[in-house]
Write a protein that holds these residues in place. Sequence first.
Motif, PDB file in Angstrom:
ATOM      1  N   ARG A 184      -0.993   4.840  -3.897  1.00 48.38           N
ATOM      2  CA  ARG A 184      -2.260   4.930  -4.622  1.00 48.38           C
ATOM      3  C   ARG A 184      -2.083   5.530  -6.007  1.00 48.38           C
ATOM      4  O   ARG A 184      -2.918   5.323  -6.892  1.00 48.38           O
ATOM      5  CB  ARG A 184      -3.253   5.773  -3.821  1.00 48.38           C
ATOM      6  CG  ARG A 184      -2.766   7.171  -3.502  1.00 48.38           C
ATOM      7  CD  ARG A 184      -3.753   7.925  -2.624  1.00 48.38           C
ATOM      8  NE  ARG A 184      -3.234   9.225  -2.222  1.00 48.38           N
ATOM      9  CZ  ARG A 184      -3.921  10.087  -1.475  1.00 48.38           C
ATOM     10  NH1 ARG A 184      -5.130   9.771  -1.059  1.00 48.38           N
ATOM     11  NH2 ARG A 184      -3.384  11.241  -1.152  1.00 48.38           N
ATOM     12  N   PHE A 185      -0.995   6.295  -6.206  1.00 47.63           N
ATOM     13  CA  PHE A 185      -0.734   6.870  -7.519  1.00 47.63           C
ATOM     14  C   PHE A 185       0.001   5.894  -8.437  1.00 47.63           C
ATOM     15  O   PHE A 185       0.238   6.202  -9.603  1.00 47.63           O
ATOM     16  CB  PHE A 185       0.089   8.159  -7.386  1.00 47.63           C
ATOM     17  CG  PHE A 185      -0.617   9.222  -6.593  1.00 47.63           C
ATOM     18  CD1 PHE A 185      -1.711   9.899  -7.112  1.00 47.63           C
ATOM     19  CD2 PHE A 185      -0.198   9.542  -5.317  1.00 47.63           C
ATOM     20  CE1 PHE A 185      -2.371  10.881  -6.379  1.00 47.63           C
ATOM     21  CE2 PHE A 185      -0.846  10.525  -4.573  1.00 47.63           C
ATOM     22  CZ  PHE A 185      -1.933  11.188  -5.103  1.00 47.63           C
ATOM     23  N   LEU A 186       0.386   4.756  -7.877  1.00 47.35           N
ATOM     24  CA  LEU A 186       1.109   3.755  -8.665  1.00 47.35           C
ATOM     25  C   LEU A 186       0.272   2.491  -8.799  1.00 47.35           C
ATOM     26  O   LEU A 186       0.769   1.380  -8.668  1.00 47.35           O
ATOM     27  CB  LEU A 186       2.455   3.431  -7.991  1.00 47.35           C
ATOM     28  CG  LEU A 186       3.389   4.623  -7.763  1.00 47.35           C
ATOM     29  CD1 LEU A 186       4.608   4.199  -6.961  1.00 47.35           C
ATOM     30  CD2 LEU A 186       3.822   5.240  -9.081  1.00 47.35           C
ATOM     31  N   ASP A 187      -1.019   2.685  -9.063  1.00 45.46           N
ATOM     32  CA  ASP A 187      -1.943   1.560  -9.078  1.00 45.46           C
ATOM     33  C   ASP A 187      -1.913   0.789 -10.384  1.00 45.46           C
ATOM     34  O   ASP A 187      -2.588  -0.240 -10.510  1.00 45.46           O
ATOM     35  CB  ASP A 187      -3.371   2.048  -8.792  1.00 45.46           C
ATOM     36  CG  ASP A 187      -3.804   3.156  -9.750  1.00 45.46           C
ATOM     37  OD1 ASP A 187      -2.956   3.625 -10.536  1.00 45.46           O
ATOM     38  OD2 ASP A 187      -4.980   3.562  -9.685  1.00 45.46           O
ATOM     39  N   SER A 188      -1.160   1.250 -11.356  1.00 47.52           N
ATOM     40  CA  SER A 188      -1.065   0.516 -12.618  1.00 47.52           C
ATOM     41  C   SER A 188       0.304  -0.149 -12.710  1.00 47.52           C
ATOM     42  O   SER A 188       1.295   0.381 -12.192  1.00 47.52           O
ATOM     43  CB  SER A 188      -1.256   1.460 -13.808  1.00 47.52           C
ATOM     44  OG  SER A 188      -0.138   2.310 -13.976  1.00 47.52           O
ATOM     45  N   PRO A 189       0.381  -1.316 -13.360  1.00 46.17           N
ATOM     46  CA  PRO A 189       1.676  -1.997 -13.496  1.00 46.17           C
ATOM     47  C   PRO A 189       2.740  -1.124 -14.149  1.00 46.17           C
ATOM     48  O   PRO A 189       3.913  -1.168 -13.767  1.00 46.17           O
ATOM     49  CB  PRO A 189       1.339  -3.215 -14.355  1.00 46.17           C
ATOM     50  CG  PRO A 189      -0.119  -3.451 -14.127  1.00 46.17           C
ATOM     51  CD  PRO A 189      -0.720  -2.094 -13.938  1.00 46.17           C
TER      52      PRO A 189
END
Length: 210
Positions: free
Chosen positions: A168-173
């Motif tokens: 969830r903390f890596l939701d951006s490309p």
Amino acid sequence: MQINLIALVMYLTVMGITPGPNNLVLAASGINHGFNRTIPMLLGMAIGLGLQIGILTCFLGSLVAWMESLKLVLAVAGCAYLLWLAFKMANAGQPGEQGETQAMGFAGGLLFNWLNPKVWLMGFNVVMVFLPEHMPVWQAALLFTVLAAGVTLPCIAIWAWSGVAIKRFLDSPRRLAVFNHSMAGMLAMTAIWLLVEMLPAGLAAQALSL
């Protein structure tokens, strides 16, 4: 010599839970594919590790000289495969993208150990340190297989779950790309370190002096 089960379980636990190629790949798979799709690879790695240690137990005594002659070949092949895997990891796409790399699967996890230098070192150490003198080899092989698979499974599962937990903390490309490149870099450095560890003493000293 009797098997010190407590010491053996502690050794397997430490080796199973510390960072290594298997655990880095599992964490990245948890991020990119989710825990459920990582389960087959997880089971394959745990069962494969147990089987590999069992096979080494059966054959190491009679084939120790042959295995030593193959040590450099195994180290180079394993390092090359891990570096290729690091490249694939660094170029993994976003979850759900067309062309996304597929989860390794049970067979891939089972076979992955045979090109993982850390597992070879682990297997050699288990056999050389814990193999009892007065127990039939096949019984020791069966015991090591069951213990290695059973102890390792929850240890490496933590890494797969941790990948899911931080997803969830890596939701951006951009964040996911940074994570994948970081894990790939760690895997590549681990591969090179394990290669040096498995080199014969003279070659290892030369490599470190370069």
